[in-house]
Design a protein around this motif. Structure first.
Motif, PDB file in Angstrom:
ATOM      1  N   GLU A 207      85.910 -17.633 -49.777  1.00 51.05           N
ATOM      2  CA  GLU A 207      86.134 -16.634 -48.725  1.00 51.05           C
ATOM      3  C   GLU A 207      84.813 -16.094 -48.194  1.00 51.05           C
ATOM      4  N   HIS A 208      83.846 -15.913 -49.095  1.00 48.75           N
ATOM      5  CA  HIS A 208      82.521 -15.438 -48.678  1.00 48.75           C
ATOM      6  C   HIS A 208      81.846 -16.492 -47.797  1.00 48.75           C
ATOM      7  N   GLN A 209      81.971 -17.759 -48.171  1.00 53.29           N
ATOM      8  CA  GLN A 209      81.369 -18.833 -47.378  1.00 53.29           C
ATOM      9  C   GLN A 209      82.025 -18.916 -46.003  1.00 53.29           C
ATOM     10  N   ASP A 210      83.348 -18.817 -45.959  1.00 55.88           N
ATOM     11  CA  ASP A 210      84.027 -18.850 -44.667  1.00 55.88           C
ATOM     12  C   ASP A 210      83.597 -17.683 -43.795  1.00 55.88           C
ATOM     13  N   PHE A 211      83.462 -16.503 -44.406  1.00 49.60           N
ATOM     14  CA  PHE A 211      83.043 -15.337 -43.631  1.00 49.60           C
ATOM     15  C   PHE A 211      81.655 -15.531 -43.047  1.00 49.60           C
ATOM     16  N   TYR A 212      80.756 -16.154 -43.821  1.00 52.67           N
ATOM     17  CA  TYR A 212      79.395 -16.313 -43.327  1.00 52.67           C
ATOM     18  C   TYR A 212      79.355 -17.178 -42.067  1.00 52.67           C
ATOM     19  N   HIS A 213      80.199 -18.192 -42.006  1.00 48.78           N
ATOM     20  CA  HIS A 213      80.264 -19.004 -40.791  1.00 48.78           C
ATOM     21  C   HIS A 213      80.816 -18.177 -39.631  1.00 48.78           C
ATOM     22  N   VAL A 214      81.785 -17.316 -39.919  1.00 52.19           N
ATOM     23  CA  VAL A 214      82.311 -16.411 -38.895  1.00 52.19           C
ATOM     24  C   VAL A 214      81.222 -15.458 -38.426  1.00 52.19           C
ATOM     25  N   LEU A 215      80.467 -14.903 -39.376  1.00 54.31           N
ATOM     26  CA  LEU A 215      79.412 -13.948 -39.043  1.00 54.31           C
ATOM     27  C   LEU A 215      78.324 -14.602 -38.195  1.00 54.31           C
ATOM     28  N   ASN A 216      77.884 -15.792 -38.593  1.00 49.59           N
ATOM     29  CA  ASN A 216      76.841 -16.475 -37.826  1.00 49.59           C
ATOM     30  C   ASN A 216      77.317 -16.822 -36.417  1.00 49.59           C
ATOM     31  N   ALA A 217      78.588 -17.200 -36.285  1.00 49.89           N
ATOM     32  CA  ALA A 217      79.132 -17.482 -34.960  1.00 49.89           C
ATOM     33  C   ALA A 217      79.172 -16.214 -34.111  1.00 49.89           C
ATOM     34  N   SER A 218      79.518 -15.096 -34.746  1.00 44.49           N
ATOM     35  CA  SER A 218      79.531 -13.820 -34.030  1.00 44.49           C
ATOM     36  C   SER A 218      78.133 -13.432 -33.577  1.00 44.49           C
ATOM     37  N   PHE A 219      77.146 -13.632 -34.462  1.00 43.34           N
ATOM     38  CA  PHE A 219      75.761 -13.343 -34.080  1.00 43.34           C
ATOM     39  C   PHE A 219      75.343 -14.199 -32.879  1.00 43.34           C
ATOM     40  N   ALA A 220      75.733 -15.464 -32.887  1.00 39.91           N
ATOM     41  CA  ALA A 220      75.372 -16.361 -31.787  1.00 39.91           C
ATOM     42  C   ALA A 220      76.014 -15.891 -30.478  1.00 39.91           C
ATOM     43  N   GLU A 221      77.287 -15.487 -30.544  1.00 40.17           N
ATOM     44  CA  GLU A 221      77.985 -15.021 -29.346  1.00 40.17           C
ATOM     45  C   GLU A 221      77.386 -13.729 -28.808  1.00 40.17           C
ATOM     46  N   ARG A 222      76.995 -12.835 -29.726  1.00 42.48           N
ATOM     47  CA  ARG A 222      76.505 -11.514 -29.336  1.00 42.48           C
ATOM     48  C   ARG A 222      74.984 -11.469 -29.253  1.00 42.48           C
ATOM     49  N   ARG A 223      74.341 -12.618 -29.502  1.00 47.24           N
ATOM     50  CA  ARG A 223      72.872 -12.721 -29.493  1.00 47.24           C
ATOM     51  C   ARG A 223      72.245 -11.788 -30.523  1.00 47.24           C
ATOM     52  N   GLY A 224      72.793 -11.831 -31.729  1.00 49.59           N
ATOM     53  CA  GLY A 224      72.258 -11.049 -32.832  1.00 49.59           C
ATOM     54  C   GLY A 224      73.011  -9.756 -33.042  1.00 49.59           C
ATOM     55  N   LEU A 225      72.399  -8.858 -33.811  1.00 51.39           N
ATOM     56  CA  LEU A 225      72.997  -7.548 -34.045  1.00 51.39           C
ATOM     57  C   LEU A 225      72.988  -6.728 -32.763  1.00 51.39           C
ATOM     58  N   ASP A 226      73.868  -5.744 -32.711  1.00 49.75           N
ATOM     59  CA  ASP A 226      73.912  -4.879 -31.540  1.00 49.75           C
ATOM     60  C   ASP A 226      72.564  -4.186 -31.350  1.00 49.75           C
ATOM     61  N   PRO A 227      72.142  -3.958 -30.112  1.00 50.31           N
ATOM     62  CA  PRO A 227      70.833  -3.341 -29.827  1.00 50.31           C
ATOM     63  C   PRO A 227      70.852  -1.829 -30.059  1.00 50.31           C
ATOM     64  N   LEU A 228      70.880  -1.450 -31.319  1.00 49.99           N
ATOM     65  CA  LEU A 228      70.947  -0.031 -31.668  1.00 49.99           C
ATOM     66  C   LEU A 228      69.704   0.721 -31.234  1.00 49.99           C
ATOM     67  N   TRP A 229      68.618   0.031 -30.995  1.00 50.41           N
ATOM     68  CA  TRP A 229      67.378   0.674 -30.566  1.00 50.41           C
ATOM     69  C   TRP A 229      67.558   1.403 -29.238  1.00 50.41           C
ATOM     70  N   ARG A 230      68.539   1.018 -28.457  1.00 48.10           N
ATOM     71  CA  ARG A 230      68.743   1.675 -27.162  1.00 48.10           C
ATOM     72  C   ARG A 230      69.207   3.124 -27.309  1.00 48.10           C
ATOM     73  N   ASP A 231      69.830   3.442 -28.446  1.00 46.55           N
ATOM     74  CA  ASP A 231      70.402   4.778 -28.646  1.00 46.55           C
ATOM     75  C   ASP A 231      69.773   5.517 -29.817  1.00 46.55           C
ATOM     76  N   LEU A 232      68.531   5.226 -30.123  1.00 42.72           N
ATOM     77  CA  LEU A 232      67.867   5.894 -31.247  1.00 42.72           C
ATOM     78  C   LEU A 232      67.789   7.402 -31.043  1.00 42.72           C
ATOM     79  N   HIS A 233      67.770   7.847 -29.810  1.00 38.38           N
ATOM     80  CA  HIS A 233      67.692   9.278 -29.523  1.00 38.38           C
ATOM     81  C   HIS A 233      68.941  10.030 -29.978  1.00 38.38           C
TER      82      HIS A 233
END
Length: 298
Positions: A207-233
């Motif tokens: 299940e962990h291995q399957d999730f990692y493939h899901v996570l990597n695909a999500s990162f590819a679709e979203r171009r990485g983690l969300d850009p939290l730096w935009r709202d640091l204020h």
């Protein structure tokens, strides 16, 4: 969202740990806790085999006498549920998904406000929660957090590449795990054999291995983690940044935007230290975290 709890003694770490399985609207989240005082939620990174306990068990003896420490297995990791591709695609990605689950966990455990501490992927979740619900955060400790960092060098970084490689190709192996851990640390000799074996065995969970493939695909679709730096204020909580100078996963240079945009912030840099400050510089990490958080409890 009623937590189910059991208690067991961990002779290596010292304190007895209470285990909760909290049923959230997204799925069950596994939590271990020990100690008393102001709640301190500790969020692990996103490497293969990661969990709250595997990241922070060596720090429990120093922190539990002063804080109610909660080690949370984030969605997709440890004994928490594994999000599907549809769940990540339809929502806010893994960071927003985790924040929603964390807020429900805090509510279920009767915790209104807490200190937050997160490393890497867990740092992204801690930062995002501090942005979404600042009234829930007392103080914030971020160790090389994803999302709030702007790299100056090439990406993906060396550490990110090793995470992507781990489940690809021939799949998990002890050799791959050893290579991955060497990139996480500045001094590879500090890798305990039990840490390598524990994380390797955890990474074999299908299940962990399957999730990692899901996570990597999500990162590819979203171009990485969300850009939290935009709202640091939006971060209102006093914030401590901890960074290894020799981090090859989330590099130190990217911290500059956080120093500029977070209102109440300080940075401590550890020489000869990689991505896991809590392990490589354990005693200094414990002392700095205790002192910083206790300033807010006075």
């Amino acid at each position: 969202m009623t937590p189910v709890a059991t208690t067991w003694a961990d002779t290596a770490a010292g304190p007895a740990l209470t285990e909760h399985t909290v049923d959230t609207s997204l799925g069950p989240i596994f939590v271990q806790e020990a100690g008393s005082g102001t709640p301190l939620v500790m969020l692990h990174g996103g490497g293969p085999g990661a969990s709250g306990y595997s990241n922070y068990h060596q720090n429990l003896a120093a922190l539990t006498p002063r804080f109610r420490v909660l080690l949370v297995d984030q969605p997709g990791f440890g004994r928490s549920h594994k999000p599907t591709a549809e769940q990540l695609r339809d929502g806010e990605g893994i960071t927003g998904y985790t924040v929603t689950a964390l807020l429900e966990v805090l509510d279920a455990l009767g915790i209104g406000r807490a200190h937050l501490l997160g490393n890497s992927l867990g740092g992204a979740a801690a930062l995002a929660l501090a942005q979404r619900a600042p009234e829930r955060v007392e103080r914030l400790v971020l160790m090389a957090p994803g999302g709030g960092w702007l790299p100056f060098g090439p990406t993906p970084t060396e550490g990110q590449k090793e995470m992507f490689r781990y489940f690809n190709g021939s799949g998990p192996s002890q050799k791959k795990m050893r290579t991955y851990l060497r990139v996480m640390l500045h001094n590879a000799k500090q890798i305990p054999e039990e840490t390598l074996e524990e994380r390797y065995q955890a990474s074999l969970d299908p299940e962990h291995q399957d999730f990692y493939h899901v996570l990597n695909a999500s990162f590819a679709e979203r171009r990485g983690l969300d850009p939290l730096w935009r709202d640091l204020h939006l971060v209102k909580a006093p914030t401590l940044l901890l960074w290894g100078r020799d981090d090859r996963t989330i590099t130190l240079e990217g911290a500059q935007i956080m120093l500029k945009q977070i209102r109440d912030v300080q940075l401590h840099v550890f020489a000869n230290c990689g991505h896991w400050v809590q392990l490589e510089r354990r005693s200094e990490f414990d002392r700095l975290v205790r002192d910083f958080l206790e300033d807010g409890d006075e």
